[in-house]
Design an enzyme around this catalytic site. Structure first.
Site, mmCIF file in Angstrom:
data_model
loop_
_atom_site.group_PDB
_atom_site.id
_atom_site.type_symbol
_atom_site.label_atom_id
_atom_site.label_comp_id
_atom_site.label_asym_id
_atom_site.label_seq_id
_atom_site.Cartn_x
_atom_site.Cartn_y
_atom_site.Cartn_z
ATOM 1 N N GLY A 165 -4.357 -10.221 -11.017
ATOM 2 C CA GLY A 165 -3.394 -9.066 -10.671
ATOM 3 C C GLY A 165 -2.000 -9.180 -11.504
ATOM 4 O O GLY A 165 -1.402 -8.096 -11.541
ATOM 5 N N THR B 259 1.799 -9.770 -12.934
ATOM 6 C CA THR B 259 3.107 -9.536 -12.279
ATOM 7 C C THR B 259 3.023 -8.548 -11.244
ATOM 8 O O THR B 259 3.620 -8.477 -9.900
ATOM 9 C CB THR B 259 4.121 -9.215 -13.450
ATOM 10 O OG1 THR B 259 4.396 -10.175 -14.064
ATOM 11 C CG2 THR B 259 5.494 -8.866 -12.596
ATOM 12 N N HIS C 65 0.075 25.909 2.600
ATOM 13 C CA HIS C 65 1.327 26.280 3.315
ATOM 14 C C HIS C 65 0.950 25.750 4.764
ATOM 15 O O HIS C 65 -0.115 25.985 5.312
ATOM 16 C CB HIS C 65 1.822 27.654 3.318
ATOM 17 C CG HIS C 65 2.726 27.944 4.281
ATOM 18 N ND1 HIS C 65 4.204 27.758 3.837
ATOM 19 C CD2 HIS C 65 2.934 28.399 5.232
ATOM 20 C CE1 HIS C 65 4.861 27.938 4.687
ATOM 21 N NE2 HIS C 65 4.374 28.580 5.864
ATOM 22 N N GLY D 42 18.238 0.753 -13.496
ATOM 23 C CA GLY D 42 16.920 1.154 -13.859
ATOM 24 C C GLY D 42 16.010 1.035 -12.541
ATOM 25 O O GLY D 42 16.321 0.931 -11.475
ATOM 26 N N GLY E 14 1.332 -9.119 -20.546
ATOM 27 C CA GLY E 14 2.304 -8.382 -19.793
ATOM 28 C C GLY E 14 3.609 -9.036 -20.315
ATOM 29 O O GLY E 14 3.734 -9.117 -21.397
ATOM 30 N N LYS F 137 6.591 -2.253 -3.193
ATOM 31 C CA LYS F 137 6.228 -1.353 -2.349
ATOM 32 C C LYS F 137 6.036 -1.542 -0.979
ATOM 33 O O LYS F 137 6.285 -0.660 0.090
ATOM 34 C CB LYS F 137 5.008 -0.659 -2.936
ATOM 35 C CG LYS F 137 5.052 -0.171 -4.388
ATOM 36 C CD LYS F 137 6.354 0.623 -4.658
ATOM 37 C CE LYS F 137 6.505 0.692 -6.355
ATOM 38 N NZ LYS F 137 7.337 -0.769 -6.870
ATOM 39 N N GLY G 239 22.035 -3.537 -13.369
ATOM 40 C CA GLY G 239 20.877 -2.722 -14.122
ATOM 41 C C GLY G 239 20.444 -1.583 -13.120
ATOM 42 O O GLY G 239 20.127 -1.664 -12.048
ATOM 43 N N GLU H 276 15.036 0.190 -6.954
ATOM 44 C CA GLU H 276 14.112 -0.050 -5.610
ATOM 45 C C GLU H 276 14.521 -1.296 -4.999
ATOM 46 O O GLU H 276 14.306 -1.082 -3.803
ATOM 47 C CB GLU H 276 12.628 -0.177 -6.357
ATOM 48 C CG GLU H 276 12.225 1.108 -7.117
ATOM 49 C CD GLU H 276 10.755 1.063 -7.353
ATOM 50 O OE1 GLU H 276 9.904 1.887 -7.825
ATOM 51 O OE2 GLU H 276 10.315 -0.193 -7.601
ATOM 52 N N LEU I 251 4.575 0.072 -17.865
ATOM 53 C CA LEU I 251 4.023 0.828 -16.595
ATOM 54 C C LEU I 251 2.426 0.379 -16.568
ATOM 55 O O LEU I 251 1.596 0.044 -17.558
ATOM 56 C CB LEU I 251 3.781 2.337 -16.577
ATOM 57 C CG LEU I 251 5.199 2.859 -16.694
ATOM 58 C CD1 LEU I 251 5.090 4.254 -16.915
ATOM 59 C CD2 LEU I 251 6.130 2.712 -15.499
#
Length: 466
Positions: free
Chosen positions: A38, A40, A445, A182, A144, A50, A180, A187, A320
């Site tokens: 998997g 990083t 809606h 970014g 990576g 997340k 930073g 996050e 990404l």
């Protein structure tokens, strides 16, 4: 042992490449230096961050907002150890899932550090010091990236941390300084602010989120400021001194000038990432790289050395996971004689804060620089029924379309669940759709996605609810 393909690295790009190659009938193996797959992303990046973003958001909602909805739960108590266990359980589930998929697709796994010894040969050095030589018709480098470091500032993953250490803090720092502005810095800064930290973000540039649409970045900074994050733009960190009382961080104007000292308990260095190619033997076999250390490839992901390819963070383009995945699929299909391709004009980007920020395609700044005439449609979430009733009205949707053809060139969203909403724009753009196409598509809606339709209507100044 001889294979049609050996992939070095099992991050999102590497393991997806291997699975697609195996699906296409290529005898495939992977080399992974970690004990788990998997890369990083799954181990110390996208997935654990997340989990903490989700958990910390729910904690803040319970503490500050549920009473507004008539839900009385009392003051929530933070159990950081349990929250970290929740994160780790999610990571474990994901990495085991990748392990299962590799087995399911009959992909051989070599654990150890991979080095390209020669064309068609990968040497794998295990933790016990043993070496294996694996033969391959083709080799894909998918190793990576690594965290970028500030000169003169040592990352110890305790007081001065990278994103890896910021996901493992044992207590909530009273004062967190983030270097930073970014995606990663914002996050993780959001996570710890929600849990009680005083967060200051120091950014060298005069704006946050470099590369994203300028209008979006300005409004997003205002939103984060209201949430309690302080910003020091056009500034640089020049030193970190450890004292008994914490850290003394030296901050100077980016253009030069007198330094000042900011007190902090933890410093998070989040100034970006750099390609990870250490120990691969690239110099030995003559693989060319650019000035930033990225491996040079052609449109088919081939390096200048026959039989050696590269994808993901080690080559040019946005760092990404989903970009790497698409490249992994493309190169596997090319090696199997098919027409693998990646459309770099339609790669979504998401900041998973609250509200989220999502974009796909060109920014206004990019269109102006390219001399492309365009029209703009905007629609605020303050005018969206679902957002209003749910009290999540921060942000807006912005649609950029070609002034002559009406083809959608870019879509930018700040708002709750923006990362989910951006994909209808991506699909539209993949098929060359227009703002009119988007505006005439019936949207359910009440949904937040109606704001996307309204922004498309606003391109021709005919939004209904504004």
């Amino acid at each position: 042992m001889s294979y049609d393909l050996v992939v070095i690295g099992t991050g999102p790009g590497g393991y997806v490449c291997a699975i697609r190659a195996a699906q296409l009938g290529l005898r495939t193996a992977v080399v992974e230096k970690r004990k788990t797959h998997g890369g990083t992303c799954l181990n110390v990046g996208c997935i654990p961050s997340k989990a903490l973003l989700h958990a910390s958001h729910l904690f803040e909602e319970a503490r500050d907002h549920l009473s507004e909805l008539g839900i009385g739960v009392g003051a929530p108590k933070l159990d950081l150890k349990r929250m970290m266990a929740f994160k780790n359980e999610g990571v474990e589930g994901n990495v085991k899932g990748v392990e299962f998929l590799l087995k399911k697709n009959k992909i051989d796994v070599f654990h150890g550090v991979g080095r390209i010894a020669a064309v068609g040969q990968v040497e794998v050095r295990g933790e016990d010091g043993t070496n294996q030589m694996v033969e391959a018709k083709n080799i894909v480098i998918a190793t990576g990236s690594d965290v970028a470091r500030l000169p003169g500032i040592e990352i110890d993953e305790k007081a001065v941390v990278s994103s890896t250490g910021a996901l493992e803090l044992e207590r909530v720092p009273k004062r967190l300084l983030v270097v930073g502005a970014g995606v990663i810095g914002l996050e993780l800064g959001s996570v710890w602010r929600r849990l009680g930290s005083e967060v200051t973000v120091v950014e060298f540039l005069d704006r946050i989120l470099p590369g994203m649409d300028g209008e979006v970045a300005k409004q997003f900074q205002r939103i984060l400021g209201k949430q309690g994050i302080a910003f020091r733009l056009s500034s640089k960190v020049t030193g970190v001194e450890k004292t008994k009382g914490g850290l003394k961080v030296s901050v100077e104007p980016a253009a030069g000038g007198d330094a000042e000292t900011i007190d902090a308990d933890v410093v998070l260095v989040a100034i970006g990432r750099v390609p990870y190619t250490e120990g691969l033997g690239l110099e030995h076999i003559g693989v060319q790289r650019d000035a930033k250390g990225r491996i040079l490839t052609d449109e088919h992901f081939a390096t200048n050395v026959t039989g050696i390819y590269a994808i993901g963070d080690v080559i040019a383009g946005p760092m990404l996971a989903h970009k790497a995945e698409d490249e992994g699929v493309a190169v596997a299909e090319i090696l199997a004689g098919k027409a693998g391709h990646v459309n770099y004009e339609v790669i979504p980007n998401v900041v998973y804060t609250f509200p989220e920020v999502a974009s796909v395609g060109r920014t206004e700044e990019e269109l102006k620089a390219a001399g492309i005439a365009y029209t703009v449609g905007r629609f605020p979430f303050t005018a969206n029924g679902r957002a209003k009733v749910n009290r999540a009205t921060d942000g807006f949707v912005k649609v950029l379309a070609d002034a002559q053809t009406d083809r959608v060139l870019g879509v930018h969203i700040i708002g709750a669940e923006a990362g989910e909403m951006i994909h209808e724009a991506a699909v539209l753009m993949e098929f060359g759709g227009s703002a009119e196409d988007l505006a005439r598509t019936c949207h359910a809606h009440p949904t937040r996605s109606e704001a996307v339709k309204e922004a498309a209507l606003a391109v021709e100044k005919r939004a209904i609810h504004m």
